[in-house]
Design a protein around this motif. Structure first.
Motif, PDB file in Angstrom:
ATOM      1  N   ALA A 130      36.004  49.686  31.155  1.00  0.00           N
ATOM      2  CA  ALA A 130      35.392  50.863  31.776  1.00  0.00           C
ATOM      3  C   ALA A 130      35.414  50.753  33.299  1.00  0.00           C
ATOM      4  O   ALA A 130      35.250  51.749  34.009  1.00  0.00           O
ATOM      5  CB  ALA A 130      33.961  51.033  31.287  1.00  0.00           C
ATOM      6  N   ARG A 131      35.608  49.550  33.790  1.00  0.00           N
ATOM      7  CA  ARG A 131      35.697  49.321  35.238  1.00  0.00           C
ATOM      8  C   ARG A 131      36.590  48.112  35.473  1.00  0.00           C
ATOM      9  O   ARG A 131      36.906  47.365  34.550  1.00  0.00           O
ATOM     10  CB  ARG A 131      34.321  49.088  35.856  1.00  0.00           C
ATOM     11  CG  ARG A 131      33.574  47.920  35.252  1.00  0.00           C
ATOM     12  CD  ARG A 131      32.187  47.764  35.842  1.00  0.00           C
ATOM     13  NE  ARG A 131      31.457  46.680  35.214  1.00  0.00           N
ATOM     14  CZ  ARG A 131      31.574  45.401  35.528  1.00  0.00           C
ATOM     15  NH1 ARG A 131      32.425  45.035  36.479  1.00  0.00           N
ATOM     16  NH2 ARG A 131      30.867  44.477  34.926  1.00  0.00           N
ATOM     17  N   ILE A 132      36.986  47.933  36.728  1.00  0.00           N
ATOM     18  CA  ILE A 132      37.859  46.805  37.064  1.00  0.00           C
ATOM     19  C   ILE A 132      37.016  45.552  37.258  1.00  0.00           C
ATOM     20  O   ILE A 132      36.054  45.543  38.040  1.00  0.00           O
ATOM     21  CB  ILE A 132      38.680  47.118  38.327  1.00  0.00           C
ATOM     22  CG1 ILE A 132      39.601  48.307  38.042  1.00  0.00           C
ATOM     23  CG2 ILE A 132      39.496  45.911  38.755  1.00  0.00           C
ATOM     24  CD1 ILE A 132      40.481  48.694  39.202  1.00  0.00           C
ATOM     25  N   ASP A 133      37.368  44.519  36.543  1.00  0.00           N
ATOM     26  CA  ASP A 133      36.661  43.235  36.572  1.00  0.00           C
ATOM     27  C   ASP A 133      36.666  42.658  37.996  1.00  0.00           C
ATOM     28  O   ASP A 133      37.710  42.590  38.649  1.00  0.00           O
ATOM     29  CB  ASP A 133      37.371  42.273  35.618  1.00  0.00           C
ATOM     30  CG  ASP A 133      36.535  41.053  35.296  1.00  0.00           C
ATOM     31  OD1 ASP A 133      35.742  40.634  36.151  1.00  0.00           O
ATOM     32  OD2 ASP A 133      36.696  40.512  34.186  1.00  0.00           O
ATOM     33  N   THR A 134      35.507  42.251  38.481  1.00  0.00           N
ATOM     34  CA  THR A 134      35.414  41.678  39.830  1.00  0.00           C
ATOM     35  C   THR A 134      36.214  40.381  39.940  1.00  0.00           C
ATOM     36  O   THR A 134      36.667  40.027  41.033  1.00  0.00           O
ATOM     37  CB  THR A 134      33.945  41.403  40.211  1.00  0.00           C
ATOM     38  OG1 THR A 134      33.331  40.600  39.181  1.00  0.00           O
ATOM     39  CG2 THR A 134      33.168  42.699  40.353  1.00  0.00           C
ATOM     40  N   ARG A 135      36.421  39.685  38.819  1.00  0.00           N
ATOM     41  CA  ARG A 135      37.227  38.458  38.852  1.00  0.00           C
ATOM     42  C   ARG A 135      38.680  38.772  39.190  1.00  0.00           C
ATOM     43  O   ARG A 135      39.372  37.973  39.814  1.00  0.00           O
ATOM     44  CB  ARG A 135      37.143  37.735  37.508  1.00  0.00           C
ATOM     45  CG  ARG A 135      35.762  37.168  37.175  1.00  0.00           C
ATOM     46  CD  ARG A 135      35.745  36.580  35.784  1.00  0.00           C
ATOM     47  NE  ARG A 135      36.019  37.596  34.773  1.00  0.00           N
ATOM     48  CZ  ARG A 135      36.310  37.321  33.496  1.00  0.00           C
ATOM     49  NH1 ARG A 135      36.391  36.059  33.093  1.00  0.00           N
ATOM     50  NH2 ARG A 135      36.535  38.290  32.639  1.00  0.00           N
ATOM     51  N   VAL A 136      39.138  39.947  38.779  1.00  0.00           N
ATOM     52  CA  VAL A 136      40.510  40.362  39.096  1.00  0.00           C
ATOM     53  C   VAL A 136      40.654  40.580  40.597  1.00  0.00           C
ATOM     54  O   VAL A 136      41.681  40.256  41.198  1.00  0.00           O
ATOM     55  CB  VAL A 136      40.864  41.650  38.324  1.00  0.00           C
ATOM     56  CG1 VAL A 136      42.208  42.209  38.784  1.00  0.00           C
ATOM     57  CG2 VAL A 136      40.880  41.379  36.827  1.00  0.00           C
ATOM     58  N   LEU A 137      39.606  41.100  41.213  1.00  0.00           N
ATOM     59  CA  LEU A 137      39.654  41.408  42.644  1.00  0.00           C
ATOM     60  C   LEU A 137      39.643  40.151  43.513  1.00  0.00           C
ATOM     61  O   LEU A 137      39.831  40.242  44.726  1.00  0.00           O
ATOM     62  CB  LEU A 137      38.470  42.309  43.019  1.00  0.00           C
ATOM     63  CG  LEU A 137      38.408  43.625  42.222  1.00  0.00           C
ATOM     64  CD1 LEU A 137      37.136  44.381  42.551  1.00  0.00           C
ATOM     65  CD2 LEU A 137      39.627  44.479  42.497  1.00  0.00           C
ATOM     66  N   CYS A 138      39.435  38.998  42.897  1.00  0.00           N
ATOM     67  CA  CYS A 138      39.463  37.729  43.639  1.00  0.00           C
ATOM     68  C   CYS A 138      40.830  37.054  43.578  1.00  0.00           C
ATOM     69  O   CYS A 138      41.026  35.998  44.186  1.00  0.00           O
ATOM     70  CB  CYS A 138      38.399  36.775  43.067  1.00  0.00           C
ATOM     71  SG  CYS A 138      36.710  37.355  43.282  1.00  0.00           S
ATOM     72  N   LEU A 139      41.767  37.656  42.854  1.00  0.00           N
ATOM     73  CA  LEU A 139      43.112  37.071  42.725  1.00  0.00           C
ATOM     74  C   LEU A 139      43.956  37.504  43.908  1.00  0.00           C
ATOM     75  O   LEU A 139      44.703  38.486  43.848  1.00  0.00           O
ATOM     76  CB  LEU A 139      43.748  37.510  41.399  1.00  0.00           C
ATOM     77  CG  LEU A 139      42.949  37.156  40.134  1.00  0.00           C
ATOM     78  CD1 LEU A 139      43.599  37.764  38.901  1.00  0.00           C
ATOM     79  CD2 LEU A 139      42.830  35.641  39.987  1.00  0.00           C
TER      80      LEU A 139
END
Length: 406
Positions: free
Chosen positions: A166-175
């Motif tokens: 439902a939303r973009i995982d914050t862990r993805v934004l750290c890659l």
């Protein structure tokens, strides 16, 4: 102290035998420490690889002939040992960690008190410590999506489709090394502005989600310099922000199956764009800037284009021109710098959407608007038919700044 990097150990005796090294390193774990079970003794450098996790040890004290650190800022360095006569070539290392590790090896070589050195146990490496960093991960179901484990920091390509996100995982934004991000076939409704911090991102696929807009903050982020392919097809987007055309590096743009009632006003600024598809939307006409595009492939099939009537122009021309109109035209035509610190914000917004006459001059609120037919082959080499009748023409808006131009 430990360091993960690529390592190649090259014997300096190889050339005398007519041989040479492979020229590429293997993933390895370097450790600086003492022999296990010995309270006293020299400091050793141990190199562990996937083939030899037990590692090979090299004595350090008074045994380093030279350090080569010219390319240390690129994560590369070489430690030349006296005995055996080998060069330990390091690459693909974290720059900060590499500098710290080399500093410790230098101190150990000079005989610095062991108590002052950041030593670690010389034990065999774990498999995970000497594996090649994972650069690609593909997830195609919610069951396989990692909920407790982190994503590998080294990922450059991540696909997480059909995961019901439902939303973009914050862990993805750290890659921070991501170059390709595929989040198609999910339930994402909104994009966080922090996507713009993925400075290497070249491809973003958001096909088949629930997006209703595309953030103007993303258009003003570092994506301006990196993003080349963007797929927003099969969402619920009705319009794209004015700032969208700041994504100047876009080569491939997919907008099919949305609810678009217009394309970006300044779409002609996307001078790298070569592939554009906006089929099955609600476009009544194309913006005047559209004629500036130079495409290889264009697909506008299934839009309810209006039939142009050149005999019924929309005349908004005011004669004589107002002082505001004259000043606005001069600001755009002579490229006079402006900002919200110099002008009221509503005037800055008006200047951003200034229309362009066929003569190249700008006009703000005083103009003549006309819709005419344009053959899409003027802007694209390959054109998908606009309708089932085999047409390749579409209505495009034209603006005129004066009666003379009209």
């Amino acid at each position: 102290m430990r360091l993960q990097c690529d390592v190649e150990v090259v014997s300096r005796l190889l050339p005398t035998c007519g041989l040479r090294g492979r020229g590429r390193g293997s993933r390895a774990l370097l450790s600086l420490g003492r022999q296990p079970g010995r309270a006293r003794g020299g400091v050793y450098l141990m190199v562990c690889t996937a083939r030899d996790r037990a590692g090979v040890r090299y004595q350090v004290q008074d045994n380093v002939e030279r350090f080569f650190t010219r390319f240390v800022e690129e994560g590369k360095a070489t430690v030349r040992l006296k005995e055996p006569a080998v060069d330990v070539c390091l690459s693909k290392a974290n720059v900060s960690n590499l500098k710290t590790f080399l500093s410790a090896v230098r101190l150990a070589h000079q005989g610095t008190d062991v108590a002052a050195l950041p030593l670690s146990a010389l034990v065999p490496a774990k498999t995970s410590e000497v594996e090649k960093p994972k650069t690609k991960m593909i997830i195609t179901s919610k069951r396989d999506y990692p909920l407790t484990k982190s994503f590998p920091y080294s990922l450059e390509h991540l696909q997480a489709s059909y995961c019901k996100l439902a939303r973009i995982d914050t862990r993805v934004l750290c890659l921070k090394k991501l170059r390709k991000l595929d989040l198609s076939h999910n339930h994402i409704k909104q994009l966080p502005a922090t996507i713009g911090e993925l400075v290497f991102l070249q491809e973003l696929n958001l096909h088949d989600n629930h997006l209703e807009s595309f953030s103007s903050a993303l258009c003003s982020s570092t994506l301006q310099k990196s993003l080349q392919c963007l797929d927003l097809s099969q969402n619920k987007i009705k319009a794209l922000p004015i700032q969208f055309c700041q994504l100047r590096e876009l080569v491939n743009l997919k907008l099919d199956d949305n609810e678009l009632i217009r394309l970006p006003f300044k779409i002609g600024q996307l001078d790298h764009l070569r592939f554009l598809s906006a089929a099955r939307n609600k476009l009544p006409f194309l913006p005047s800037d559209f004629r500036k595009l130079c495409l290889e492939n264009l697909d506008l099939f299934g839009n309810p284009f209006e039939q142009p009537n050149p005999l019924l122009p929309n005349i908004q021309l005011k004669i004589p021109l107002t002082l505001l109109e004259c000043a606005a035209r001069a600001t755009v035509n002579y490229r006079i710098p402006y900002s919200c610190q110099l002008l009221p914000s509503h005037l800055c917004k008006d200047l951003e959407v200034a229309k362009t006459c066929q003569c190249g001059s700008a006009c703000l609120s005083s103009f003549i608007q006309l819709t005419v037919t344009m053959n899409l082959h003027h802007v694209a080499h390959t054109v998908v038919l606009v309708d089932n009748m085999g047409g390749t023409e579409a209505p495009i808006i034209c603006y005129f700044c004066s009666l003379g131009c009209y």
